[in-house]
Scaffold this motif. Structure first.
Motif, PDB file in Angstrom:
ATOM      1  N   ALA A   8       0.791  -1.270   0.385  1.00 55.21           N
ATOM      2  CA  ALA A   8       0.056  -0.294   0.017  1.00 55.21           C
ATOM      3  C   ALA A   8       1.170   1.244   0.061  1.00 55.21           C
ATOM      4  O   ALA A   8       1.642   1.346   0.753  1.00 55.21           O
ATOM      5  N   SER A   9       0.086   2.542  -0.857  1.00 56.03           N
ATOM      6  CA  SER A   9       1.273   3.073  -0.618  1.00 56.03           C
ATOM      7  C   SER A   9       0.903   4.006   0.339  1.00 56.03           C
ATOM      8  O   SER A   9       0.153   4.645   1.508  1.00 56.03           O
ATOM      9  N   ARG A  10       2.258   5.494   0.549  1.00 60.90           N
ATOM     10  CA  ARG A  10       2.413   6.300   2.341  1.00 60.90           C
ATOM     11  C   ARG A  10       0.968   6.403   2.338  1.00 60.90           C
ATOM     12  O   ARG A  10      -0.107   6.711   3.333  1.00 60.90           O
ATOM     13  N   LEU A  11      -0.356   7.625   1.267  1.00 61.20           N
ATOM     14  CA  LEU A  11      -1.330   8.542   1.538  1.00 61.20           C
ATOM     15  C   LEU A  11      -2.623   7.420   0.515  1.00 61.20           C
ATOM     16  O   LEU A  11      -1.981   7.215  -0.947  1.00 61.20           O
ATOM     17  N   ARG A  12      -3.681   7.476   0.547  1.00 55.84           N
ATOM     18  CA  ARG A  12      -4.429   6.209   0.000  1.00 55.84           C
ATOM     19  C   ARG A  12      -5.745   7.502   0.854  1.00 55.84           C
ATOM     20  O   ARG A  12      -6.401   7.508   1.927  1.00 55.84           O
ATOM     21  N   ALA A  13      -6.918   7.235   0.135  1.00 55.51           N
ATOM     22  CA  ALA A  13      -8.230   7.693   0.097  1.00 55.51           C
ATOM     23  C   ALA A  13      -8.682   6.624  -0.120  1.00 55.51           C
ATOM     24  O   ALA A  13      -8.776   5.387  -1.579  1.00 55.51           O
ATOM     25  N   GLU A  14      -9.955   5.788   0.584  1.00 53.81           N
ATOM     26  CA  GLU A  14     -11.084   4.447   0.722  1.00 53.81           C
ATOM     27  C   GLU A  14     -12.488   5.407   0.867  1.00 53.81           C
ATOM     28  O   GLU A  14     -12.471   5.327   2.027  1.00 53.81           O
ATOM     29  N   GLY A  15     -13.325   5.275  -0.085  1.00 54.90           N
ATOM     30  CA  GLY A  15     -14.568   5.534  -0.197  1.00 54.90           C
ATOM     31  C   GLY A  15     -14.527   6.873   0.485  1.00 54.90           C
ATOM     32  O   GLY A  15     -15.984   6.978   1.894  1.00 54.90           O
ATOM     33  N   LEU A  16     -14.323   7.658   0.304  1.00 58.09           N
ATOM     34  CA  LEU A  16     -14.693   9.412   0.968  1.00 58.09           C
ATOM     35  C   LEU A  16     -15.920   9.350   0.253  1.00 58.09           C
ATOM     36  O   LEU A  16     -16.150   9.838  -0.929  1.00 58.09           O
ATOM     37  N   THR A  17     -17.072  10.050   1.072  1.00 63.84           N
ATOM     38  CA  THR A  17     -17.568  11.094   1.037  1.00 63.84           C
ATOM     39  C   THR A  17     -17.766  12.004   1.256  1.00 63.84           C
ATOM     40  O   THR A  17     -17.055  12.403   2.645  1.00 63.84           O
ATOM     41  N   THR A  51     -10.988  19.767  -3.122  1.00 61.03           N
ATOM     42  CA  THR A  51     -11.893  18.862  -1.958  1.00 61.03           C
ATOM     43  C   THR A  51     -10.973  17.640  -1.632  1.00 61.03           C
ATOM     44  O   THR A  51     -10.631  17.417  -0.623  1.00 61.03           O
ATOM     45  N   LEU A  52     -10.720  17.374  -2.520  1.00 63.80           N
ATOM     46  CA  LEU A  52      -9.752  15.868  -2.411  1.00 63.80           C
ATOM     47  C   LEU A  52      -8.464  15.912  -1.975  1.00 63.80           C
ATOM     48  O   LEU A  52      -8.044  15.291  -0.913  1.00 63.80           O
ATOM     49  N   LEU A  53      -7.916  17.387  -1.958  1.00 61.61           N
ATOM     50  CA  LEU A  53      -6.364  17.763  -1.400  1.00 61.61           C
ATOM     51  C   LEU A  53      -6.200  17.811  -0.064  1.00 61.61           C
ATOM     52  O   LEU A  53      -5.643  17.014   0.338  1.00 61.61           O
ATOM     53  N   THR A  54      -7.655  18.941   0.435  1.00 59.31           N
ATOM     54  CA  THR A  54      -7.793  19.145   1.312  1.00 59.31           C
ATOM     55  C   THR A  54      -8.156  17.873   2.912  1.00 59.31           C
ATOM     56  O   THR A  54      -8.151  17.414   3.412  1.00 59.31           O
ATOM     57  N   ALA A  55      -8.536  17.155   1.923  1.00 64.97           N
ATOM     58  CA  ALA A  55      -8.850  15.818   2.555  1.00 64.97           C
ATOM     59  C   ALA A  55      -8.127  14.882   2.732  1.00 64.97           C
ATOM     60  O   ALA A  55      -7.479  13.923   4.068  1.00 64.97           O
ATOM     61  N   LEU A  56      -7.609  14.366   1.813  1.00 66.00           N
ATOM     62  CA  LEU A  56      -5.833  14.170   2.078  1.00 66.00           C
ATOM     63  C   LEU A  56      -4.620  14.326   2.791  1.00 66.00           C
ATOM     64  O   LEU A  56      -4.238  13.875   3.031  1.00 66.00           O
ATOM     65  N   ALA A  57      -4.640  16.189   2.951  1.00 67.93           N
ATOM     66  CA  ALA A  57      -4.336  16.491   4.154  1.00 67.93           C
ATOM     67  C   ALA A  57      -4.767  16.547   5.258  1.00 67.93           C
ATOM     68  O   ALA A  57      -4.353  17.218   6.335  1.00 67.93           O
ATOM     69  N   ARG A  58      -6.492  16.770   5.878  1.00 66.02           N
ATOM     70  CA  ARG A  58      -6.802  16.249   7.173  1.00 66.02           C
ATOM     71  C   ARG A  58      -7.243  17.900   7.412  1.00 66.02           C
ATOM     72  O   ARG A  58      -7.115  17.784   9.068  1.00 66.02           O
ATOM     73  N   MET A  59      -7.805  18.132   6.971  1.00 68.13           N
ATOM     74  CA  MET A  59      -8.383  19.317   6.848  1.00 68.13           C
ATOM     75  C   MET A  59      -9.597  19.434   6.956  1.00 68.13           C
ATOM     76  O   MET A  59     -10.367  20.014   6.848  1.00 68.13           O
ATOM     77  N   LEU A  60     -10.025  18.183   5.851  1.00 64.05           N
ATOM     78  CA  LEU A  60     -11.441  18.060   5.732  1.00 64.05           C
ATOM     79  C   LEU A  60     -11.864  17.221   6.131  1.00 64.05           C
ATOM     80  O   LEU A  60     -11.184  16.034   5.669  1.00 64.05           O
TER      81      LEU A  60
END
Length: 304
Positions: A8-17, A51-60
């Motif tokens: 698994a890569s260091r940064l990933r997102a699964e099933g985000l709403t 929006t995706l980028l801010t979620a990856l950074a834990r800002m959203l």
């Protein structure tokens, strides 16, 4: 190693709403950022890129799903620990009134400070190097309020670089910059990726810049849907651009890099300088063969 058994890569997102102000921007969005890649996210306005980028950074905080950083849910980390692992350049930033460039960039060292570790020579070197890389070292004593939009953007990038994280998330890093400084910033990001092993994730609007610099391209359509992803040479086609952006075009090789170069179709009324009325009368759609049956230059043909 196949995709099914690849680590698994260091940064990933699964099933985000993801939602803003009760408006759902994306549903069931899954993204895997390849390690040590220069990943560029493109797509039409309001499709959910930032929006995706801010979620990856834990800002959203996602309404559903999870972002993972180094194998653990990013929500499980303390803020300082997240900031040691990844740096974010947001789309818009506001500096405290009266703060100087040097002091603002120095704030990038916050994650490395603590009760037992105060400002050090290492911190000073990191700040100076970051300002030198972005060309703002000579502005160190200037108030940020006095700078142009382009200068401020480079100062904010300096602050992110001063964090010295191995993952950089950049939301439209070329905003406010003239073309020369756009290329400088993207060249710097490419150098960090290629020579220092950084994982860089950037949201860009310019498709040609995206194709030139990205090693991994993510194309989003409205609703936070991934339309395509992969190597720009395999992903970027005229059909994809027209489908996602509604823009007829041709894709030709960039004469400098060989990467895909998007050329918008000319409007039907357009007549090249010096063309005769007979030549323009014979024109149909920009991508069609002329009325006399002569073929276009093969180098300008659409690629699939």
């Amino acid at each position: 190693m196949t995709a099914t058994n690849r680590p698994a890569s260091r940064l990933r997102a699964e099933g985000l709403t993801l939602s803003y102000d009760q408006r759902t921007v994306a549903t069931d969005l899954t993204v895997d950022i390849p390690d040590h890649s220069f990943t560029v996210i493109i797509g039409p306005n309001a499709c959910g890129k930032s929006t995706l980028l801010t979620a990856l950074a834990r800002m959203l905080k996602p309404r559903a799903g999870q972002v993972y950083l180094d194998g653990a849910a990013i929500a499980s980390y303390r803020s300082r620990e997240v900031a040691r692992r990844l740096g974010l350049l947001p789309q818009t930033s506001t500096a405290p009134g009266g703060i100087t460039v040097g002091d603002l960039v120095a704030r990038g060292r916050y994650p490395h400070q603590g009760i037992l570790k105060q400002w050090s020579a290492e911190d000073e070197t990191a700040v100076v190097d970051a300002m030198r890389q972005t060309g703002v070292l000579e502005l160190a004593d200037r108030p940020v309020d006095d700078l142009s939009g382009g200068q401020r953007q480079r100062v904010w990038l300096s602050m992110v670089l001063a964090q010295q994280t191995s993952i950089l998330l950049l939301d439209e890093p070329t905003t406010y910059l003239d073309i020369a400084h756009q290329v400088e910033v993207l060249d710097l990001c490419a150098e960090l990726h290629a020579h220092k092993g950084h994982t860089v994730v950037a949201v860009l609007h310019d498709l040609n810049q995206a194709c030139r610099y990205a090693t991994h391209l993510i194309v989003m359509r409205p609703g936070g849907v991934i339309a395509a992803e992969g190597d720009p040479r395999n992903v970027m086609t005229a059909e994809l651009v027209e489908d996602v952006f509604g823009l007829p075009c041709r894709i030709i090789p960039d004469p400098e890099t060989g990467t895909p170069l998007m050329v918008p179709a000319a409007p039907k009324w357009y007549a090249p300088a010096g063309a005769t009325s007979a030549e323009t009368t014979g024109r149909t759609d920009a991508g069609d063969v002329p009325a006399d049956g002569a073929a276009h230059d093969p180098a300008m043909a659409k690629t699939s």
